[in-house]
Design an enzyme around this catalytic site. Structure first.
Site, PDB file in Angstrom:
ATOM      1  N   SER A  37     -51.453 -49.621 -20.818  1.00 40.63           N
ATOM      2  CA  SER A  37     -51.587 -49.734 -22.271  1.00 40.63           C
ATOM      3  C   SER A  37     -50.792 -50.932 -22.775  1.00 40.63           C
ATOM      4  O   SER A  37     -49.895 -51.447 -22.093  1.00 40.63           O
ATOM      5  CB  SER A  37     -51.081 -48.465 -22.951  1.00 40.63           C
ATOM      6  OG  SER A  37     -49.670 -48.368 -22.832  1.00 40.63           O
ATOM      7  N   LYS A  92     -38.612 -40.894 -22.541  1.00 41.72           N
ATOM      8  CA  LYS A  92     -38.947 -39.563 -23.052  1.00 41.72           C
ATOM      9  C   LYS A  92     -40.087 -38.911 -22.265  1.00 41.72           C
ATOM     10  O   LYS A  92     -40.273 -37.690 -22.336  1.00 41.72           O
ATOM     11  CB  LYS A  92     -39.296 -39.623 -24.536  1.00 41.72           C
ATOM     12  CG  LYS A  92     -40.571 -40.379 -24.876  1.00 41.72           C
ATOM     13  CD  LYS A  92     -40.776 -40.440 -26.388  1.00 41.72           C
ATOM     14  CE  LYS A  92     -42.041 -41.200 -26.766  1.00 41.72           C
ATOM     15  NZ  LYS A  92     -43.267 -40.516 -26.368  1.00 41.72           N
ATOM     16  N   ASP A  93     -40.865 -39.698 -21.516  1.00 41.43           N
ATOM     17  CA  ASP A  93     -41.974 -39.150 -20.735  1.00 41.43           C
ATOM     18  C   ASP A  93     -41.530 -38.585 -19.392  1.00 41.43           C
ATOM     19  O   ASP A  93     -42.315 -37.911 -18.710  1.00 41.43           O
ATOM     20  CB  ASP A  93     -43.035 -40.234 -20.478  1.00 41.43           C
ATOM     21  CG  ASP A  93     -43.755 -40.653 -21.748  1.00 41.43           C
ATOM     22  OD1 ASP A  93     -43.774 -39.858 -22.707  1.00 41.43           O
ATOM     23  OD2 ASP A  93     -44.282 -41.782 -21.779  1.00 41.43           O
ATOM     24  N   ARG A 111     -43.498 -30.874 -31.101  1.00 39.39           N
ATOM     25  CA  ARG A 111     -42.188 -31.083 -31.745  1.00 39.39           C
ATOM     26  C   ARG A 111     -42.365 -31.611 -33.162  1.00 39.39           C
ATOM     27  O   ARG A 111     -41.755 -31.102 -34.115  1.00 39.39           O
ATOM     28  CB  ARG A 111     -41.363 -32.070 -30.905  1.00 39.39           C
ATOM     29  CG  ARG A 111     -40.094 -32.563 -31.589  1.00 39.39           C
ATOM     30  CD  ARG A 111     -39.441 -33.671 -30.777  1.00 39.39           C
ATOM     31  NE  ARG A 111     -40.344 -34.796 -30.563  1.00 39.39           N
ATOM     32  CZ  ARG A 111     -40.545 -35.767 -31.439  1.00 39.39           C
ATOM     33  NH1 ARG A 111     -39.940 -35.748 -32.607  1.00 39.39           N
ATOM     34  NH2 ARG A 111     -41.369 -36.758 -31.156  1.00 39.39           N
ATOM     35  N   ARG A 112     -43.203 -32.622 -33.309  1.00 41.98           N
ATOM     36  CA  ARG A 112     -43.445 -33.193 -34.637  1.00 41.98           C
ATOM     37  C   ARG A 112     -44.121 -32.169 -35.546  1.00 41.98           C
ATOM     38  O   ARG A 112     -43.773 -32.037 -36.721  1.00 41.98           O
ATOM     39  CB  ARG A 112     -44.308 -34.447 -34.518  1.00 41.98           C
ATOM     40  CG  ARG A 112     -43.569 -35.640 -33.918  1.00 41.98           C
ATOM     41  CD  ARG A 112     -44.515 -36.769 -33.596  1.00 41.98           C
ATOM     42  NE  ARG A 112     -43.798 -37.951 -33.104  1.00 41.98           N
ATOM     43  CZ  ARG A 112     -44.324 -38.878 -32.314  1.00 41.98           C
ATOM     44  NH1 ARG A 112     -45.581 -38.755 -31.917  1.00 41.98           N
ATOM     45  NH2 ARG A 112     -43.606 -39.909 -31.924  1.00 41.98           N
ATOM     46  N   ARG A 155     -54.924 -38.506 -29.596  1.00 37.59           N
ATOM     47  CA  ARG A 155     -54.673 -39.105 -28.280  1.00 37.59           C
ATOM     48  C   ARG A 155     -55.025 -40.581 -28.324  1.00 37.59           C
ATOM     49  O   ARG A 155     -55.628 -41.076 -29.276  1.00 37.59           O
ATOM     50  CB  ARG A 155     -55.526 -38.408 -27.203  1.00 37.59           C
ATOM     51  CG  ARG A 155     -55.176 -36.959 -26.942  1.00 37.59           C
ATOM     52  CD  ARG A 155     -53.824 -36.772 -26.264  1.00 37.59           C
ATOM     53  NE  ARG A 155     -53.689 -37.645 -25.094  1.00 37.59           N
ATOM     54  CZ  ARG A 155     -54.142 -37.360 -23.869  1.00 37.59           C
ATOM     55  NH1 ARG A 155     -54.782 -36.223 -23.659  1.00 37.59           N
ATOM     56  NH2 ARG A 155     -53.968 -38.192 -22.876  1.00 37.59           N
ATOM     57  N   GLY A 156     -54.657 -41.301 -27.244  1.00 36.58           N
ATOM     58  CA  GLY A 156     -54.944 -42.728 -27.141  1.00 36.58           C
ATOM     59  C   GLY A 156     -53.694 -43.572 -27.289  1.00 36.58           C
ATOM     60  O   GLY A 156     -52.628 -43.081 -27.644  1.00 36.58           O
ATOM     61  N   ARG A 202     -54.876 -45.081 -31.874  1.00 35.77           N
ATOM     62  CA  ARG A 202     -54.472 -44.054 -32.846  1.00 35.77           C
ATOM     63  C   ARG A 202     -54.534 -44.599 -34.273  1.00 35.77           C
ATOM     64  O   ARG A 202     -54.982 -43.919 -35.199  1.00 35.77           O
ATOM     65  CB  ARG A 202     -53.064 -43.547 -32.520  1.00 35.77           C
ATOM     66  CG  ARG A 202     -52.989 -42.838 -31.184  1.00 35.77           C
ATOM     67  CD  ARG A 202     -51.598 -42.281 -30.915  1.00 35.77           C
ATOM     68  NE  ARG A 202     -51.504 -41.782 -29.547  1.00 35.77           N
ATOM     69  CZ  ARG A 202     -50.572 -40.923 -29.123  1.00 35.77           C
ATOM     70  NH1 ARG A 202     -49.676 -40.465 -29.970  1.00 35.77           N
ATOM     71  NH2 ARG A 202     -50.549 -40.516 -27.871  1.00 35.77           N
ATOM     72  N   CYS A 256     -42.057 -32.704 -22.190  1.00 35.27           N
ATOM     73  CA  CYS A 256     -42.207 -33.562 -23.364  1.00 35.27           C
ATOM     74  C   CYS A 256     -43.197 -32.993 -24.377  1.00 35.27           C
ATOM     75  O   CYS A 256     -43.320 -33.514 -25.475  1.00 35.27           O
ATOM     76  CB  CYS A 256     -42.608 -34.974 -22.953  1.00 35.27           C
ATOM     77  SG  CYS A 256     -44.197 -35.085 -22.124  1.00 35.27           S
TER      78      CYS A 256
END
Length: 528
Positions: free
Chosen positions: A12, A80-81, A132-133, A150-151, A156, A245
């Site tokens: 990405s 974080k991943d 979480r969000r 997703r994406g 996004r 995560c």
């Protein structure tokens, strides 16, 4: 090092930016490197929600397998991943400096409502793949609806442009790194003390084979030791809860003036009201374990709380307490009386800033129906005042609470911003003038006493487990005829309120932020 290092990365735009960032850091210390793009399960499977994918390393597993087989020398990840337990034979040799871990709520301009919290219209559809969000946003705005998103970052944002959602939430770090133009959207930046980020959000991890000691030593030249220190607390919390995560868990640790401050948000599902906690310590040893102990389901909590403020059952604090069956008795012990009934329009014409130090100041100011210039900016002391200001259709240009609970620091920071301007300060009669004292000599200050407070003379005693005082006047009113029972805890909003308690020889807890979120954190952090 003679050989050219091979850096493994996802394909990405953000992942490539991150890998090239590490490549540049290596070049700065005289080490050459090349990139190798590797597809992961998370890149291939786009039709499922993230929490439906098997395992916790769906953005990292293939990179780690390539690293173990010798196909690459190091892998660059969004920290974080990464699962908290590394595959045997691999280790994190270095981490980057931390990009701002704030969240961005990116709102389609047709869906903005400045009177609402977060400036988002009622029943808006928010795109996010993060439980979480979702949990934290629902706690602030129970009316919101959610759809999976997703994406990559660009994809996004294009989905939002195509009006598949009313708003989406993304990490500020990714937006900053990719450099996306968001000028056609309304942006609400939510600091990590408001929406608590994922552990290690904004940090890059450089993963290598554990036995590659030469590379490990070389990478110390680009390793940020301070960041590694703070995110170790966050990831230890993640590990203690055995959460991946996709779990509704946020944890953010920072070090300021020798003090480690940690915010945690945890719920069992994306629709459950999260329990929030703020703790501080002078060292990290045992800090994560201390946090985990506060979430023990068998831990004793208060059964009854008294607060010197009227609260509706729909308020954040009331809902946070109701989750645990804690009764909340709210009643103000002071009365507010307006002092003026008209504003001079000539004064307002030349005002650059209006600074509000309380919700009472905002409410009484707008009762006067002021005619404001379009260039007038607003400053508020904290999130509670910001929410009140939004009810009158205005968003603040400065929110002091993001700087902490020290009123003097907030005043000094605002003083820098407002230097050389005209500042109107609507306030209570006889209030402390901390803000005024911190403004520079070239700043014109207009003090405007618009209301006064009077304390009730007959205040009944409360037998609650916790007494919360919201102003010095409320302290005065309560202790005219009442004493504190053994075992009763006291929480104060603001240092001036706390000083009144100190004068009585009593101890108290000061929330990090002077609002309902801060109060909920303080109650949850008490020992009973």
């Amino acid at each position: 090092m003679d050989r050219i290092l091979i850096i493994g990365t996802r394909g990405s735009e953000l992942a490539l930016w991150q890998a090239n960032y590490i490549k540049t850091k290596l070049a700065d210390i005289g080490v050459n490197a090349e990139l190798k793009v590797i597809k992961t399960q998370g890149d291939i499977v786009q039709h499922l929600r993230l929490d439906k994918l098997e395992g916790k390393g769906f953005f990292t597993k293939e990179l780690e397998e390539e690293l173990l087989s010798g196909g690459i020398d190091l892998a660059v990840h969004s920290h974080k991943d990464l699962p908290t337990v590394h595959p045997p034979g691999l280790t994190i040799a270095a981490v980057s400096a931390r990009e701002d871990p704030s969240e961005l709520l990116i709102i389609h301009k047709d869906c903005v409502d400045p009177k609402k919290r977060l400036a988002l219209k009622h029943n808006a559809i928010v795109g996010t793949s993060s439980n979480r969000r979702k949990a934290q946003l629902l706690a602030l705005r129970p009316d919101l609806e959610f759809d999976d998103l997703r994406g990559n970052v660009i994809t996004r944002i294009e989905k939002l442009r195509d009006e598949n959602f009313d708003a989406i939430m993304l990490a500020k770090a990714g937006i900053t790194r990719v450099g996306v133009d968001l000028s056609d959207f309304h942006i609400e930046e939510l600091p990590p003390v408001e929406i608590i980020p994922a552990p290690a959000q904004g940090v890059l991890a450089v993963q290598i084979r554990e036995n590659d000691q030469q590379l490990h030593e070389l990478l110390q030249a680009i390793n940020d030791v301070d960041v590694m220190d703070t995110i170790a607390v966050e990831r230890k919390v993640l590990n203690l809860f055995d959460a991946g995560c996709h779990a509704p868990l946020g944890c953010y640790c920072r070090k300021q003036e020798g003090l480690y401050e940690v915010w945690t948000s945890k719920s069992d599902s994306d629709e459950e009201f999260p329990d929030r906690l703020y703790l501080s310590a002078t060292h990290t040893e045992g800090l994560a374990e201390r946090i985990a102990s506060k979430y023990d389901k068998n831990r004793k909590l208060p059964s009854h709380i008294f607060i010197t403020r009227d609260l509706s059952e729909a308020s954040y604090f009331h809902r946070a307490m109701a989750k645990h069956g804690i009764a909340v008795e709210g009643r103000s012990l002071i009365r507010i009386f307006p002092m003026i009934n008209k504003l001079d329009p000539y004064i307002l014409k030349y005002v650059d800033w209006i600074f509000f130090g309380s919700k009472n100041g905002i409410e009484n100011f707008f009762k006067l129906q002021p005619r404001l210039s379009k260039r007038t900016k607003f400053a508020v002391i904290g999130r509670g005042s910001e929410e009140m200001l939004r009810q009158f259709g205005y968003a603040p240009d400065f929110t002091g609470e993001r700087l902490g609970i020290n009123m003097e620091e907030i005043a000094q920071e605002f003083g820098k911003i407002a230097s050389g301007t005209t500042v109107l300060i609507p306030r209570a009669k006889d209030s402390l003038e901390t803000i005024q004292q911190s403004l520079t000599a070239d700043t014109k200050v207009i003090n405007l006493p618009i209301y006064q407070t009077r304390i009730d003379t007959d205040v009944s005693k409360s037998n609650a487990d916790v007494l919360i005082f919201t102003s010095p006047s409320n302290v005065e009113a309560y202790f005219v005829d009442n004493l504190v029972d053994p075992g009763q805890k006291i929480i104060c909003i603001g240092r001036s309120t706390g000083k009144k308690i100190e004068e009585l020889g009593l101890t108290y807890t000061l929330p990090y932020s002077p609002d309902e979120i801060g109060l909920a954190e303080a109650v949850f952090g008490l020992d009973y």
